[in-house]
Design an enzyme around this catalytic site. Structure first.
Site, short mmCIF file in Angstrom:
data_model
loop_
_atom_site.label_atom_id
_atom_site.label_comp_id
_atom_site.label_asym_id
_atom_site.label_seq_id
_atom_site.Cartn_x
_atom_site.Cartn_y
_atom_site.Cartn_z
N HIS A 92 -0.10 -38.72 -46.90
CA HIS A 92 -1.44 -39.18 -47.00
C HIS A 92 -1.49 -40.29 -46.14
O HIS A 92 -0.58 -41.11 -45.89
CB HIS A 92 -1.80 -39.42 -48.36
CG HIS A 92 -2.03 -38.42 -49.44
ND1 HIS A 92 -2.44 -38.41 -50.65
CD2 HIS A 92 -1.66 -36.79 -49.26
CE1 HIS A 92 -2.41 -37.15 -51.23
NE2 HIS A 92 -2.20 -36.32 -50.23
N GLU A 139 -2.52 -43.52 -47.20
CA GLU A 139 -1.70 -44.56 -47.54
C GLU A 139 -0.12 -44.58 -47.83
O GLU A 139 0.37 -45.52 -47.22
CB GLU A 139 -1.84 -44.71 -49.29
CG GLU A 139 -3.72 -44.78 -49.46
CD GLU A 139 -4.01 -43.28 -49.77
OE1 GLU A 139 -5.09 -43.48 -50.81
OE2 GLU A 139 -3.91 -42.41 -49.08
N CYS A 191 -4.96 -41.51 -54.93
CA CYS A 191 -4.42 -40.47 -55.78
C CYS A 191 -3.26 -41.01 -56.70
O CYS A 191 -2.83 -41.92 -56.31
CB CYS A 191 -4.07 -39.10 -55.10
SG CYS A 191 -2.70 -39.21 -54.11
N CYS A 244 -0.24 -41.91 -54.35
CA CYS A 244 -0.51 -43.21 -53.56
C CYS A 244 -0.62 -44.41 -54.20
O CYS A 244 -0.06 -45.60 -54.13
CB CYS A 244 -1.83 -42.88 -52.58
SG CYS A 244 -1.34 -41.57 -51.45
#
Length: 154
Positions: free
Chosen positions: A46, A48, A76, A79
Site C-alpha cells: 500500500h 502508506e 486501512c 496502514c
C-alpha cells in the site's frame, strides 16, 4: 497533500488503485509511495507502507517521531497500525474509505490501548482524491483500466 495526489496519479497510470502517500518531517518529504499491490503481487504494498518504509530508510530509524503522513485515502487497518508502530505524530488524509477505513469509517484504531497515538486531520483535498478514485473504478468497470492509462481529470 498535493504531493500525495501526484503519487496517486502515478498509481492510476500504472493500473493500481490510485492511492498516494508522503511522509513529511521538519518540512521535508522523507518518504513517498503509491499503491503497488498489482505490480509487486504483494497485499502489503500500500502507498502508506511504501512511504513509511522509504522514510525509515532515509532516516536510518524506524521510529518516525515528529513526522506526518499525508495520504489521499483514509488508511486501512494495516496502514493505520503501521503508523502506530512507526510512531507517526499525525495522519492527514483526503477521502474517507467506507469499505476499509480504520480512522473512523469502518472502525477507529485510535480507540485501542496502544502505547502510541497520533493526531488525525481528514478531508484535505478530499474532492480531488475522491474524483480520482471514482474515475479509476468507473474505468475498471468499463474495462478501461490498464498500465499506462492516462489521467486527464485532476
Amino acid at each position: 497533500m498535493i504531493e500525495a495526489l501526484k503519487e496517486a496519479r502515478k498509481a492510476f497510470e500504472e493500473g493500481e488503485v490510485p492511492v498516494g502517500a508522503v511522509v513529511v518531517k521538519d518540512g521535508e518529504i522523507i518518504g513517498r509511495g503509491h499503491n503497488r499491490t498489482e505490480a509487486l503481487k504483494d497485499p502489503t504494498a500500500h502507498a502508506e507502507i511504501i512511504a513509511l518504509s522509504a522514510a525509515a530508510n532515509k532516516l536510518g530509524n524506524w521510529r518516525l517521531k515528529g513526522a506526518t503522513l499525508y495520504v489521499t485515502l483514509e488508511p486501512c487497518l494495516m496502514c493505520a497500525g503501521a503508523s502506530i508502530l512507526a510512531r507517526i505524530d499525525k495522519i492527514v488524509y483526503g477521502a474517507d474509505d467506507p469499505k476499509f477505513g480504520a480512522l473512523g469509517s469502518v472502525m477507529d484504531i485510535r480507540e485501542g490501548k496502544w502505547n502510541h497515538s497520533f493526531e488525525v486531520e481528514k478531508g484535505v483535498l478530499k474532492e480531488e482524491a475522491a474524483k480520482l478514485m471514482k474515475e479509476f473504478f468507473k474505468r475498471r468497470r468499463d474495462g478501461r483500466v490498464d498500465e499506462g492509462a492516462r489521467l486527464e481529470i485532476v
